[in-house]
Design a protein around this motif. Structure first.
Motif, PDB file in Angstrom:
ATOM      1  N   THR A  19       0.869  -1.007  -0.016  1.00 12.74           N
ATOM      2  CA  THR A  19       0.085   0.054   0.119  1.00 12.74           C
ATOM      3  C   THR A  19       0.763   1.401  -0.087  1.00 12.74           C
ATOM      4  O   THR A  19       2.185   1.170   0.424  1.00 12.74           O
ATOM      5  CB  THR A  19      -0.985   0.065   1.240  1.00 12.74           C
ATOM      6  N   ARG A  20       0.225   2.330  -0.270  1.00 13.07           N
ATOM      7  CA  ARG A  20       1.013   3.574  -0.352  1.00 13.07           C
ATOM      8  C   ARG A  20       1.339   3.956   1.145  1.00 13.07           C
ATOM      9  O   ARG A  20       0.540   3.721   1.982  1.00 13.07           O
ATOM     10  CB  ARG A  20       0.147   4.753  -1.099  1.00 13.07           C
ATOM     11  N   LEU A  21       2.531   4.710   1.322  1.00 12.97           N
ATOM     12  CA  LEU A  21       2.915   5.214   2.385  1.00 12.97           C
ATOM     13  C   LEU A  21       2.110   6.591   2.601  1.00 12.97           C
ATOM     14  O   LEU A  21       1.631   7.108   2.002  1.00 12.97           O
ATOM     15  CB  LEU A  21       4.380   5.702   2.269  1.00 12.97           C
ATOM     16  N   THR A  22       1.726   6.275   4.136  1.00 11.65           N
ATOM     17  CA  THR A  22       0.754   7.765   4.462  1.00 11.65           C
ATOM     18  C   THR A  22       1.770   8.692   4.497  1.00 11.65           C
ATOM     19  O   THR A  22       3.028   8.557   4.591  1.00 11.65           O
ATOM     20  CB  THR A  22       0.340   7.458   5.847  1.00 11.65           C
ATOM     21  N   PRO A  23       1.372  10.009   4.617  1.00 16.54           N
ATOM     22  CA  PRO A  23       2.346  11.161   4.716  1.00 16.54           C
ATOM     23  C   PRO A  23       3.164  11.164   6.007  1.00 16.54           C
ATOM     24  O   PRO A  23       4.258  11.511   6.094  1.00 16.54           O
ATOM     25  CB  PRO A  23       1.187  12.373   5.035  1.00 16.54           C
ATOM     26  N   GLY A  24       2.888  10.728   7.205  1.00 11.84           N
ATOM     27  CA  GLY A  24       3.701  10.302   8.245  1.00 11.84           C
ATOM     28  C   GLY A  24       4.491   9.465   8.088  1.00 11.84           C
ATOM     29  O   GLY A  24       5.766   9.462   8.485  1.00 11.84           O
ATOM     30  N   LEU A  27       7.463  10.944   5.927  1.00  9.92           N
ATOM     31  CA  LEU A  27       8.163  11.750   6.682  1.00  9.92           C
ATOM     32  C   LEU A  27       9.195  11.047   7.556  1.00  9.92           C
ATOM     33  O   LEU A  27      10.241  11.510   7.837  1.00  9.92           O
ATOM     34  CB  LEU A  27       7.438  12.756   7.586  1.00  9.92           C
ATOM     35  N   GLU A  28       8.922   9.934   8.065  1.00  7.90           N
ATOM     36  CA  GLU A  28       9.634   8.743   8.874  1.00  7.90           C
ATOM     37  C   GLU A  28      10.719   7.988   8.036  1.00  7.90           C
ATOM     38  O   GLU A  28      11.790   8.128   8.269  1.00  7.90           O
ATOM     39  CB  GLU A  28       8.892   7.914   9.526  1.00  7.90           C
ATOM     40  N   ALA A  29      10.131   7.627   6.773  1.00  8.22           N
ATOM     41  CA  ALA A  29      10.846   6.608   6.008  1.00  8.22           C
ATOM     42  C   ALA A  29      11.917   7.354   5.252  1.00  8.22           C
ATOM     43  O   ALA A  29      13.112   6.721   4.710  1.00  8.22           O
ATOM     44  CB  ALA A  29      10.095   5.577   5.187  1.00  8.22           C
ATOM     45  N   ILE A  30      11.412   8.201   4.410  1.00 10.95           N
ATOM     46  CA  ILE A  30      12.248   8.930   3.175  1.00 10.95           C
ATOM     47  C   ILE A  30      13.594   9.535   3.562  1.00 10.95           C
ATOM     48  O   ILE A  30      14.612   9.282   2.984  1.00 10.95           O
ATOM     49  CB  ILE A  30      11.575   9.764   2.399  1.00 10.95           C
ATOM     50  N   PRO A  31      13.808  10.116   4.754  1.00 10.51           N
ATOM     51  CA  PRO A  31      14.972  10.516   5.351  1.00 10.51           C
ATOM     52  C   PRO A  31      16.182   9.425   5.370  1.00 10.51           C
ATOM     53  O   PRO A  31      17.277   9.636   5.579  1.00 10.51           O
ATOM     54  CB  PRO A  31      14.696  11.413   6.527  1.00 10.51           C
TER      55      PRO A  31
END
Length: 95
Positions: A19-24, A27-31
């Motif tokens: 599933t798609r990542l939630t906005p939260g 912000l946690e995973a991409i960095p």
């Protein structure tokens, strides 16, 4: 698509649903995903997700490749809105 081809489908042991990542989660995973995002402003990451990646990790990988190219070409120290807009234009109409 693989399920329609019995020769390929039979080689898949376990089907995984992503599933798609939630906005939260973005912000946690991409960095943590790549160093170019580690120092990025969270507002810029959210901007990129809203306008191009839409929580799709494959889209984040494509966006990251374009951002790396832009940083190398421009010599800029990090991600900014101008680089993001340029990278969005490289992603094509699906972005």
């Amino acid at each position: 698509m693989l399920r329609r081809e019995p020769m390929l489908s039979s080689r898949v042991f376990i089907w995984q649903h992503f599933t798609r990542l939630t906005p939260g989660e973005v912000l946690e995973a991409i960095p943590l995903f790549h160093p170019v995002w580690a120092g990025a402003d969270p507002d810029d990451i959210a901007f990129a997700d809203r306008h191009a990646a839409h929580g799709n990790f494959r889209a984040w990988a494509q966006l990251t490749a374009h951002i790396r190219l832009a940083l190398a070409r421009t010599g800029r120290p990090g991600v900014d809105r101008d680089l993001l807009r340029w990278a969005f234009s490289r992603l094509g109409p699906a972005a």
